[in-house]
Design a protein around this motif. Structure first.
Motif, PDB file in Angstrom:
ATOM      1  N   ILE A 239       0.883  -1.177   0.000  1.00  0.00           N
ATOM      2  CA  ILE A 239       0.000   0.000   0.000  1.00  0.00           C
ATOM      3  C   ILE A 239       0.913   1.217   0.000  1.00  0.00           C
ATOM      4  O   ILE A 239       1.637   1.464   0.971  1.00  0.00           O
ATOM      5  CB  ILE A 239      -0.919   0.015   1.232  1.00  0.00           C
ATOM      6  N   THR A 240       0.916   1.966  -1.099  1.00  0.00           N
ATOM      7  CA  THR A 240       1.884   3.043  -1.245  1.00  0.00           C
ATOM      8  C   THR A 240       1.237   4.373  -1.609  1.00  0.00           C
ATOM      9  O   THR A 240       0.248   4.414  -2.342  1.00  0.00           O
ATOM     10  CB  THR A 240       2.943   2.686  -2.307  1.00  0.00           C
ATOM     11  N   ASP A 241       1.809   5.431  -1.064  1.00  0.00           N
ATOM     12  CA  ASP A 241       1.422   6.782  -1.480  1.00  0.00           C
ATOM     13  C   ASP A 241       1.935   7.026  -2.892  1.00  0.00           C
ATOM     14  O   ASP A 241       2.901   6.393  -3.337  1.00  0.00           O
ATOM     15  CB  ASP A 241       2.025   7.797  -0.499  1.00  0.00           C
ATOM     16  N   HIS A 242       1.283   7.935  -3.606  1.00  0.00           N
ATOM     17  CA  HIS A 242       1.737   8.271  -4.950  1.00  0.00           C
ATOM     18  C   HIS A 242       2.779   9.379  -4.932  1.00  0.00           C
ATOM     19  O   HIS A 242       3.862   9.246  -5.482  1.00  0.00           O
ATOM     20  CB  HIS A 242       0.544   8.697  -5.810  1.00  0.00           C
ATOM     21  N   MET A 243       2.437  10.507  -4.248  1.00  0.00           N
ATOM     22  CA  MET A 243       3.307  11.682  -4.268  1.00  0.00           C
ATOM     23  C   MET A 243       4.394  11.557  -3.202  1.00  0.00           C
ATOM     24  O   MET A 243       4.202  11.932  -2.051  1.00  0.00           O
ATOM     25  CB  MET A 243       2.480  12.949  -4.031  1.00  0.00           C
ATOM     26  N   MET A 244       5.535  11.002  -3.607  1.00  0.00           N
ATOM     27  CA  MET A 244       6.660  10.856  -2.689  1.00  0.00           C
ATOM     28  C   MET A 244       7.913  11.443  -3.327  1.00  0.00           C
ATOM     29  O   MET A 244       8.064  11.409  -4.552  1.00  0.00           O
ATOM     30  CB  MET A 244       6.894   9.372  -2.358  1.00  0.00           C
ATOM     31  N   PRO A 245       8.835  11.972  -2.525  1.00  0.00           N
ATOM     32  CA  PRO A 245      10.066  12.534  -3.085  1.00  0.00           C
ATOM     33  C   PRO A 245      10.970  11.447  -3.641  1.00  0.00           C
ATOM     34  O   PRO A 245      10.982  10.318  -3.160  1.00  0.00           O
ATOM     35  CB  PRO A 245      10.712  13.227  -1.873  1.00  0.00           C
ATOM     36  N   GLY A 246      11.722  11.802  -4.673  1.00  0.00           N
ATOM     37  CA  GLY A 246      12.704  10.869  -5.234  1.00  0.00           C
ATOM     38  C   GLY A 246      12.107   9.922  -6.245  1.00  0.00           C
ATOM     39  O   GLY A 246      12.479   9.912  -7.420  1.00  0.00           O
ATOM     40  N   MET A 247      11.165   9.100  -5.835  1.00  0.00           N
ATOM     41  CA  MET A 247      10.513   8.137  -6.706  1.00  0.00           C
ATOM     42  C   MET A 247       9.039   8.077  -6.323  1.00  0.00           C
ATOM     43  O   MET A 247       8.700   7.752  -5.185  1.00  0.00           O
ATOM     44  CB  MET A 247      11.166   6.754  -6.555  1.00  0.00           C
ATOM     45  N   ASP A 248       8.162   8.408  -7.268  1.00  0.00           N
ATOM     46  CA  ASP A 248       6.733   8.412  -6.930  1.00  0.00           C
ATOM     47  C   ASP A 248       6.141   7.003  -7.013  1.00  0.00           C
ATOM     48  O   ASP A 248       6.837   6.027  -7.337  1.00  0.00           O
ATOM     49  CB  ASP A 248       5.950   9.394  -7.813  1.00  0.00           C
ATOM     50  N   GLY A 249       4.858   6.888  -6.722  1.00  0.00           N
ATOM     51  CA  GLY A 249       4.211   5.587  -6.649  1.00  0.00           C
ATOM     52  C   GLY A 249       4.233   4.819  -7.955  1.00  0.00           C
ATOM     53  O   GLY A 249       4.430   3.591  -7.966  1.00  0.00           O
ATOM     54  N   PHE A 250       4.029   5.513  -9.088  1.00  0.00           N
ATOM     55  CA  PHE A 250       4.049   4.837 -10.380  1.00  0.00           C
ATOM     56  C   PHE A 250       5.451   4.331 -10.718  1.00  0.00           C
ATOM     57  O   PHE A 250       5.620   3.209 -11.216  1.00  0.00           O
ATOM     58  CB  PHE A 250       3.553   5.774 -11.480  1.00  0.00           C
ATOM     59  N   GLN A 251       6.460   5.148 -10.472  1.00  0.00           N
ATOM     60  CA  GLN A 251       7.839   4.717 -10.719  1.00  0.00           C
ATOM     61  C   GLN A 251       8.194   3.530  -9.824  1.00  0.00           C
ATOM     62  O   GLN A 251       8.879   2.591 -10.247  1.00  0.00           O
ATOM     63  CB  GLN A 251       8.792   5.884 -10.457  1.00  0.00           C
TER      64      GLN A 251
END
Length: 495
Positions: A277-289
């Motif tokens: 279960i992951t957030d999308h908007m994250m620094p460095g590498m987002d959820g899709f990446q």
């Protein structure tokens, strides 16, 4: 106005109707506050002590203000310490009103940042607990000399507040009175320009004869190894708590890079994760990446299910999810019921379906919900139209009766999943109708859920509803969010 705002409008029409709705809600709030004060002064205000699931209650209470927070670009987060028990006894209406006042003020006086609600266990005894709530905002703050006066009625921090932000100066005073009734206390720490922290303590009872199994999730989630990935500490903690409560085995990571290492290490140890279960908007590498990297490295051996949570969906996201084999995609804020639904559907989802997974979204979850046959018993034409349109829009079938006598006769001919029953009606009121229905059920068996639709706010009136055999009540004027949550709870309990 609710119904009109859901139709196709031009910008001017939407602006005018929004202003009408906002003004009506402000007037209703003022009237309710004054009624509450009259009950306090007359000595007729009583707490209605009932069993409640605390975390579920808090999620529902906060969810009603999420739209308001998001419209200002604010994050609204909750954090409940693990030692806080879940099965408690208290007055959910009074507690909700306190939280609505404090969180609502936090949102009103904050232009950027977040409003957070934190709850920890202050004291525990055999039959009760004292909970310590803190509502934190990053808003305009309060001058030190005003921190006591704001809890008096018709008072705000300064005279310009009403002109700039609106409000009555009654919310904090009523909250103070309610907290005192729960053997508690309220105070504030604040600095001008640095935000505020409103603290309050309340005493709540502990439910007896509740086994730990009562808090567990479905058997299919027991011991499911789950990785929670979010750069926000509060969000991670909340998601971990939910997963633990459902019987899963959660681990958390702050970034996607850290999560990749955790996934690889678990795989090498022969203890792979089943869900991320992951957030999308994250620094460095987002959820899709992050999801793409999992797929490229085959870290989950094609069996790892990924659920993405995002606060800002954009066009084309669904296609990207399908391309990357993501199982579910949900918009924040996500309440506990919704996330649990998504996790259960994800677990049941086959690894591949004709080479492509079917994406689980908030829309698909609602589409798959059970549609109910509802009997609406209401003599007011406006309330009939509003409730019927709302319920039918959610996919439910609605049959309308104009009074209790009609409802009793209809129920002798056919069955329904739910009855929404007004109280004051000609020929036969809602209480008489409910007693008649329950008397008949005692002879032929069965039990149809009956919820009162009532404008009565006194606890004695609510007790009359329950004593007549009703299962609960929703407030009038009809609150769409409350009605939706009532229906959702019924569907959950029905399995």
């Amino acid at each position: 106005t609710d119904l009109a705002l859901q139709t196709e409008l031009n910008d001017d029409q939407r602006e005018y109707l929004s202003a009408v709705k906002e003004s009506a809600e402000a007037l209703l709030t003022l009237i309710n506050y004054i009624l509450d004060f009259s009950k306090f002064e007359a000595g007729t205000f009583e707490l209605a002590l009932v069993d409640l699931r605390f975390r579920d209650f808090l999620t529902r209470a906060v969810t009603t203000l999420n739209v308001q927070a998001r419209s200002k670009g604010l994050a609204l987060v909750t954090e409940v310490s693990l030692e806080v028990p879940d099965f408690l006894v208290g007055d959910p209406g009074a507690l909700r009103q306190i939280l609505m006042n404090l969180i609502g003020n936090g949102i009103k006086f904050t232009e950027r940042g977040e409003v957070a609600v934190k709850v920890r266990l202050e004291k525990a005894a055999e039959n009760q607990v004292v909970l310590h709530f803190v509502v934190i905002d990053s808003g305009i703050g309060i001058k030190p000399e005003e921190t006591t006066r704001i809890f008096e009625r018709f008072q705000q921090a300064d005279g310009s507040m009403t002109r700039k932000y609106g409000g009555t100066g009654l919310g904090l005073s009523i909250s103070n009175k309610l907290i005192r009734m729960m053997d508690g206390d309220i105070w504030v720490e604040s600095e001008v320009g640095q935000g505020s922290k409103f603290h309050f303590l309340v005493s709540l009872g502990i439910q007896r004869d509740v086994t730990p199994a009562g808090a567990a999730g479905p058997p299919s989630l027991k011991d499911v190894r789950t990785l929670v990935v979010d750069d926000d500490k509060n969000n991670r903690s909340l998601l971990e708590t939910m997963c633990s409560r459902w019987g899963m085995r959660p681990t958390s990571a702050e970034t996607a890079i850290e999560a990749l290492n955790v996934i690889e290490e678990a795989k090498n140890l022969g203890q792979p994760f089943e869900i991320v279960i992951t957030d999308h908007m994250m620094p460095g590498m987002d959820g899709f990446q992050f999801a793409r990297t999992i797929k490229e490295r085959d870290l989950g051996e094609s069996d790892l299910k990924v659920i993405i949570l995002t606060s800002m969906g954009t066009r084309g996201d669904a296609a990207r999810c399908t391309q990357l084999g993501i199982s579910a995609y949900l918009l924040k804020p996500v309440n506990e019921f919704e996330l649990l639904d998504a996790v259960l559907h994800t677990i049941k989802q086959p690894a591949e379906a004709d080479g492509q997974k079917v994406l689980i979204t908030r829309h698909s979850l609602r589409e798959n919900k059970k549609n109910l046959e509802i009997l609406l018993v209401e003599d007011n034409r406006i309330n009939q139209v509003l409730a019927q349109r709302i319920l039918e829009k959610w996919g439910h079938k609605v049959h309308v009766c104009n009074n209790g006598l009609e409802a009793v006769n209809v129920l002798e001919q056919r069955t329904f999943d739910l009855v929404l029953m007004d109280l004051e009606m000609p020929e036969m009121d809602g209480l008489q109708a409910t007693r008649t229905i329950r008397d008949r059920e005692r002879i032929i068996g069965g039990h149809i859920p009956i919820f009162a639709m009532t404008a009565y706010a006194r606890d004695s009136d609510k007790k009359r509803c329950l004593d007549a055999g009703m299962d609960g009540y929703v407030s009038k004027p009809i609150n769409i969010q409350e009605l939706f949550q009532t229906i959702e709870t019924l569907i959950k309990e029905d399995g």
